[in-house]
Design an enzyme around this catalytic site. Structure first.
Site, PDB file in Angstrom:
ATOM      1  CB  SER A 134      -0.663  -0.054   1.143  1.00 42.27           C
ATOM      2  OG  SER A 134      -1.360   1.458   1.495  1.00 42.27           O
ATOM      3  CD  GLU A 136      -2.320   5.395   3.983  1.00 44.07           C
ATOM      4  OE1 GLU A 136      -1.980   5.798   5.463  1.00 44.07           O
ATOM      5  OE2 GLU A 136      -2.912   6.194   3.290  1.00 44.07           O
ATOM      6  CE1 TYR A 158      -4.540  -0.993   5.494  1.00 43.85           C
ATOM      7  CE2 TYR A 158      -3.066   0.461   4.873  1.00 43.85           C
ATOM      8  CZ  TYR A 158      -4.033  -0.592   4.578  1.00 43.85           C
ATOM      9  OH  TYR A 158      -4.361  -0.791   3.120  1.00 43.85           O
TER      10      TYR A 158
END
Ligand code: GDP
Length: 334
Positions: A134, A136, A158
Site C-alpha cells: 500500500s 500508506e 496499518y
C-alpha cells in the site's frame, strides 16, 4: 486445463473486481471464506455460480496450508486485510495480526505446500503470489512522486503492518525462492468502495443530499492529497504482475494529485450542487498522524507491464456519484 487463482479478501472491493477480471480470462477462481455464514459473501453473489470457496482465515496458519493444498492454485492474490486506516489506531494488534502476520502465514502455506526449503527455488511453474502492499507505507513521504525505491515512513499501525507484509514477501522470495511480488497500490476507489473511505463517504452523501434526505456532510482534513484511481483499472495491474518472467515489485497509481477538497467539489458538481452549502468540518475526524500527500511514479509498471489507468479522477467521482444517486433513488421508490 484452466489456471486456478486463490483470492483472499474476495468479498472486498478489489477482490470482486479481480474475480471478474480473472473469470473473463478463463480462470477457475477460488475465494478464501472466513467465518461461518459470512454475510460479506453476498457482495460477490452475482458471480456466485462461477466462484468456488474454501474455508480459511489469515489468522489461522493450518487453515491456509489446507486451503492452498486443496486448491493447488497457480496464483494466490492476498487482498485480505483490515483496510480502513483509522481502525488501526483502535485495534492495532488485530490489524497487525491480519495485515502483517497474515502475509507471513500465507507465504508459509505456499512454502510448505510447494516443498520449498532454503536452497530451493520455485521456478516459473511454482505458485505465484501477489501481496497487496500500500502507498500508506510511504506515509510521511521522503520524496514526491513515490516509486519502488522511495524510503518507507508509515504513519499508522496499518502502514506499519503493510510494510512488514511487503518486506516478508521480499524475504521469502530471497530466502526460499517463493515467486512473490508486491503491488504498491495507491488509493483506488469505485462504486463498490467501503462507505467509510472518504470518496465513497462523499458520493453517498451527495446522493442523499440530492434526494433531500440529508443536509450536511461532516469531513476531517480537506487538505489531504491523494493519488486516486479506479479499482477496476488496478486489478489489471495485479494480474499482469504475475504474468512476468521474473518477480518484481511495482508502484501503481495515476501520478495525479487531488485534495479531499477537489474530491468534494467534483462530486457535488456531478450532481449540480455547490459543496460549500453542505460541507462542514468535524475535528474528531482528523487523524492522530496524517499522511498529507501521496503521488505515484508508476513508470516501472507502465514500462514493464504496459499498464495504464483508463479512468481519470473526474470520471471516477462522477461514476461513484451517479451510481449512488441511482441506488438511493431505487431505495426511496421501493
Ligand atoms: P486512506 O488514504 O487509505 O486513509 O483513505 P481514506 O479515504 O480513508 O482517507 C483519505 C484522506 O481523506 C485521509 O487523508 C483522510 O484524513 C482524509 N479525510 C478527510 N475527511 C475524511 C473523512 O471524513 N473520512 C475519511 N475516511 N477520510 C477523510
Amino acid at each position: 486445463m484452466s489456471r486456478r487463482a486463490l483470492i483472499t479478501g474476495i468479498t472486498g472491493q478489489d477482490g470482486s473486481y479481480l474475480a471478474e477480471h480473472l473469470l473473463a480470462q478463463g480462470y477457475q477462481v477460488w475465494g478464501l471464506n472466513r467465518g461461518q455464514a459470512n454475510p460479506r459473501k453476498s457482495r460477490v453473489s452475482r458471480l456466485a455460480s462461477d466462484l468456488s470457496f474454501v474455508d480459511g482465515d489469515l489468522m489461522d496458519q493450518g487453515s491456509l496450508v489446507s486451503a492452498v493444498d486443496l486448491v493447488q492454485p497457480h496464483e494466490v492474490y492476498n487482498l485480505g486485510a483490515i483496510s480502513f486506516v483509522p481502525m488501526s489506531w483502535q485495534q492495532a494488534e488485530l490489524v497487525t495480526e491480519v495485515n502483517g502476520m497474515g502475509v507471513l502465514r500465507m507465504l508459509e502455506a505456499i512454502r510448505i505446500v510447494s516443498g520449498l526449503h532454503g536452497s530451493s527455488a520455485a521456478g516459473s511453474d511454482g505458485i505465484r503470489f501477489y501481496q497487496a502492499s500500500s502507498s500508506e507505507m510511504f506515509g510521511k513521504v521522503a520524496e514526491t512522486p513515490q516509486s519502488e525505491t522511495t524510503t518507507f515512513h508509515p504513519r499508522s499501525p496499518y502502514g506499519v503492518a503493510k510494510t512488514y507484509g511487503h518486506y516478508i514477501t521480499q524475504n521469502y522470495r530471497e530466502s526460499y525462492g517463493v515467486w512473490g511480488v508486491s503491488g504498491i497500490l495507491f488509493n483506488h476507489e469505485s462504486p463498490r468502495r467501503g462507505a467509510e473511505f472518504v470518496t465513497r463517504k462523499i458520493s453517498l452523501a451527495v446522493a442523499q443530499i440530492k434526494l433531500g434526505l440529508q443536509d450536511k456532510l461532516y469531513l476531517g482534513n480537506l487538505d489531504a492529497v491523494r493519488d486516486w484511481g479506479f479499482a477496476g483499472d488496478y486489478v489489471r495491474a495485479m494480474h499482469l504482475m504475475l504474468q512476468q518472467e521474473q518477480p518484481a515489485d511495482y508502484v501503481v497509481g495515476t501520478g495525479r494529485m487531488h485534495s479531499v477538497r477537489d474530491a468534494v467539489r467534483i462530486a457535488f458538481e456531478a450532481a449540480d450542487l455547490n459543496w460549500e452549502d453542505y460541507v462542514a468540518i468535524d475535528p474528531t475526524l482528523v487523524r492522530p498522524a496524517e499522511v498529507e500527500t501521496l503521488c505515484a511514479d508508476s513508470s516501472h509498471a507502465r514500462r514493464e507491464l504496459g499498464w495504464e489507468p483508463k479512468v481519470d479522477f473526474t470520471e471516477l467521482m462522477t461514476m461513484m456519484v451517479e451510481s449512488d444517486i441511482r441506488q438511493a433513488s431505487r431505495e426511496r421508490d421501493y
